[in-house]
Design an enzyme around this catalytic site. Structure first.
Site: not given
Length: 317
Positions: A233, A259-260, A38
């Site tokens: 954030g 997240g990737d 990813n």
């Protein structure tokens, strides 16, 4: 020649339509996903030369995974092809508040779980700048764990940066097992990314994000520690300062792979102009990822820079 090289497993992803469940669905959408792949795909979409190293079975499922990664612009010639074993599969049960989503993995006997580090063409790292790894790989067994150790050594021998996303998976191992294994692996790395939940659950670090980022950086002795905090954030601590970055709001189509995408954006920005820039691009790309179905983030550099400028996100004509 690749700038960033990801090493790890990718799987076939099956998911029912929104509103359906795994129990009731009559059909599934078939896609491909895997943390390291990813990241490579997201960076390739931004114009960065990337390569992905893995082990796949020489069957239709393995070829489907390889074809999807290649079609996204990633060099997949470093794949080790296996005559036996299976491709990993994950079933995604979409959530809708207040119902949580779930992912069910079927990967224990995958071809990747039997990878031999000696079979990898390590010369492919020559000329790269970054090797990207995650904590998913060492959780998959002894051979994948050896692969991570070898990858770090090979990167160090070539003076490459090592980026490592903790990416804890509770279905693969316990927090204590992860802590025991990851501690030595992360020691002295260049970039370590971890979310606030895993900093607390795996590394038992509690407190305000700034303090946690500083303390965990000191503990792991890494160059940069990036702590992501969801809707709050992200924070990054390096040798000079702690930098904060607010999250970018997004309409959520699919959270998986967010997240990737952040990791990819951070690497893009960091390689260009350092830690603060990395956080900006990470936040923008993570937000954009949530607007796409599937694990892959298909945003372009134009899309990211429009977010960073604060452009109107209405219809572009």
């Amino acid at each position: 020649m690749a700038t960033v090289i990801g090493i790890g497993e990718a799987m076939v992803r099956l998911a029912p339509a929104a509103g359906e469940t795994l129990e009731s669905a009559a059909a599934f959408t078939v896609q491909v996903g895997g943390a390291e792949a990813n990241v490579c795909v997201a960076l390739a979409r931004l114009g960065v030369a990337t390569a992905w190293i893995s082990r796949l079975p020489a069957n239709p499922f393995g070829r489907r995974i390889a074809d999807a990664v290649r079609a996204a612009g990633v060099d997949a010639d470093g794949i080790v092809w296996a005559s036996d074993g299976s491709a990993g599969v994950m079933f995604l049960q979409p959530g809708a508040a207040p119902r949580t989503g779930e992912i069910f993995y079927y990967r224990r006997q995958s071809a990747f779980a039997s990878i031999d580090p000696d079979a990898v063409g390590w010369s492919r790292l020559d000329g790269a700048r970054v090797v990207h790894l995650t904590g998913i790989t060492p959780a998959l067994g002894d051979r994948p764990r050896d692969l991570v150790v070898r990858a770090i050594a090979e990167a160090r021998a070539r003076q490459l940066l090592v980026s490592f996303d903790v990416n804890y998976r509770a279905t693969l191992w316990s927090p204590s097992a992860a802590r025991e294994t990851l501690g030595p692996l992360l020691n002295g790395l260049d970039i370590v990314l971890v979310n606030e939940r895993d900093a607390r659950g795996v590394f038992e670090m509690r407190g305000e994000p700034d303090a946690v980022a500083r303390a965990l950086r000191d503990r792991l002795r890494c160059r940069v520690l990036v702590l992501t905090c969801g809707e709050s954030g992200a924070v990054a601590a390096d040798a000079e300062t702690v930098v904060r970055q607010p999250a970018v709001r997004a309409e959520v189509v699919d959270r998986v792979g967010r997240g990737d995408a952040f990791a990819a954006g951070f690497l893009y920005g960091y390689l260009a102009r350092g830690t603060g820039n990395g956080l900006r691009y990470g936040a923008a790309l993570a937000a954009l990822k949530q607007t796409y179905s599937g694990d892959f983030c298909r945003a372009t550099l134009r899309d990211v820079e429009a977010v960073l400028r604060g452009d109107d996100h209405g219809l572009r004509r």
